[in-house]
Design an enzyme around this catalytic site. Structure first.
Site, PDB file in Angstrom:
ATOM      1  N   GLU A   1       0.816  -1.222   0.000  1.00  0.00           N
ATOM      2  CA  GLU A   1       0.000   0.000   0.000  1.00  0.00           C
ATOM      3  C   GLU A   1       0.845   1.266   0.000  1.00  0.00           C
ATOM      4  OE1 GLU A   1      -3.842   2.052   2.238  1.00  0.00           O
ATOM      5  OE2 GLU A   1      -3.030   0.176   3.007  1.00  0.00           O
TER       6      GLU A   1
ATOM      7  N   LYS B   1      -8.895  -0.734   0.630  1.00  0.00           N
ATOM      8  CA  LYS B   1      -9.993  -1.213   1.470  1.00  0.00           C
ATOM      9  C   LYS B   1     -10.802  -2.210   0.650  1.00  0.00           C
ATOM     10  CE  LYS B   1      -9.574   0.225   5.494  1.00  0.00           C
ATOM     11  NZ  LYS B   1      -9.243  -0.845   6.435  1.00  0.00           N
TER      12      LYS B   1
END
Length: 432
Positions: free
Chosen positions: A229, A247
């Site tokens: 990420e 997410k």
């Protein structure tokens, strides 16, 4: 103390054995490996920093050091999650708020495999000496793959039902209107075999290494990250800012048909899309605090990314940094990352603290400051290490974004999928 770097020299080296070089430098002071992100990124290998900082940050301006010319380039830093959460929950934990190391010498490896020795210094002569030092590392390359065996223990700090109870509590708080989302984590801890080293765990990641993977040794502390990420990038000449929050997760499956079905299920999931959208809105708000008014936009929403053990939904938010602002202002505006806190961020951090011990480096950020760019990752899929005598003890966590319709058992399973690659690197094929 040496002054700011004002000169840089890049010396082509051709193709090198990157794994062997990392192996050869693993025990040098400040040994560092940063793996390349997708799409043509650069890997970096370095050691022997000439300037370091390990300690507490100023609560009013935690990233103020990044505005000092001494730390303007060739700098790697680690900001702990607990530093960012302190305004909400007070002081917690004993990991340093901020760790910085400045490297006069680095080896950069481009996407095509071509390497260069990068030297920085106060003048051209100092930059040349640093580049020559980096080039000399090639002769110390070791044989990749000669790593110690894993310690066959991967112990949760609390049983699975305790995590399910924490998820249920957060769902109840969301129903009561206290917040919209919180990322609640489960922790594991253990020790390497006597004489083994954190680099062994990094080496065992092998082909499972993620886009923002890292190994970093600073004295009796070390970090192994397998993060996929991106937290922030800043192109310093143009002021372009980007964040790519993750997410939404599904496990990978070795059967191609089942794997494709899991990916399609994630892409179509209203719950996961809503979870992602909440954090996109949060990151838009955070970036707006440091960017030109009206410049923050969502470039891509709900893109599917496949990683070695999981599928993720990823969105991209961009903006233009405000005139007069710099990397310190951007980091302060957005830290800690919204994807691993929740919404509203301040209240989510309070709820997290009610269910977790201090996080330390996990879900903080590892960042690289170059002359033209800031790149910062979110330290998920990350283990922190502390040396006690001849033994390195480690701790790692995996979390899930809890929303109104989260199922505790499903969220528990998600943490297992997320930790799988790092679990195997630390402990072999032990279960969670």
């Amino acid at each position: 103390m040496s002054g700011p770097f004002t000169a840089r020299l890049d010396v082509p080296l051709g193709r090198i054995d990157a794994a062997g070089l990392a192996q050869g430098l693993r025990n040098r002071p400040g040994a560092l490996v940063l793996t390349a992100p997708p799409g043509g990124g650069r890997s970096l290998i370095a050691a022997d920093p000439d300037l370091t900082f390990v300690g507490a940050a100023d609560d009013a301006a935690p990233f103020a050091l990044l505005a000092d010319p001494l730390w303007s380039a060739g700098v790697v830093g680690l900001a702990s999650y607990d530093m960012g959460a302190r305004p909400a929950v007070g002081p917690r934990g004993d990991w340093p708020d901020l760790m910085l190391a400045r490297y006069p010498a680095m080896i950069r490896i481009d996407a095509d495999g071509e390497a260069a020795a990068v030297g920085r210094g106060r003048d051209a002569a100092a930059a040349r000496r640093a580049a020559d030092a980096a080039a000399s590392w090639i002769g110390s390359a070791g044989a990749p793959g000669s790593v110690a065996a894993p310690a066959p223990d991967f112990s949760p700090e609390a049983p699975g039902p305790a995590y399910e109870a924490a998820v249920a509590d957060v769902v109840a708080r969301i129903a009561a209107g206290e917040l919209f989302q919180a990322n609640v984590a489960r922790a594991w801890s253990g020790a390497l075999l006597s004489g083994a080293d954190p680099f062994d765990a990094f080496a065992r990641l092998g082909r499972r290494a993620s886009a923002y993977g890292a190994f970093w040794r600073m004295d009796d502390r070390a970090l192994v990250s397998n993060s996929p990420e991106l937290f922030l990038t800043l192109d310093r000449p143009t002021g372009r800012v980007e964040t790519r929050p993750i997410k939404g997760t599904r496990p990978r499956d070795p059967d191609p048909a089942r794997d494709a079905a899991l990916a399609a299920d994630l892409r179509a999931s209203a719950k996961d899309r809503a979870e992602n959208l909440m954090i996109v809105d949060l990151m838009r708000n955070d970036l707006s605090r440091a960017c030109v008014p009206g410049s923050v936009r969502v470039d891509r929403l709900f893109e599917l990314e496949a990683h070695p053990t999981v599928h993720h939904l990823v969105s991209t938010v961009t903006g233009t940094l405000a005139a007069g602002a710099g990397p310190a202002d951007l980091m302060e505006a957005a830290f800690p990352p919204g994807s691993i806190t929740g919404a509203p961020k301040h209240q989510a951090m309070k709820v997290i603290a009610g269910h977790e011990a201090a996080r330390g480096p996990w879900c903080g950020s590892l960042f690289l400051m170059e002359e033209d760019r800031l790149t910062a990752s979110v330290l998920i899929r990350t283990a922190s290490f502390e040396r006690r005598g001849r033994t390195w003890r480690w701790r790692t966590l995996a979390g899930a974004g809890i929303v109104a319709d989260s199922d505790p058992a499903a969220e528990l399973a998600e943490t297992g999928a997320k930790i799988a690659a790092l679990r195997q690197a630390l402990a072999g094929d032990q279960g969670v």
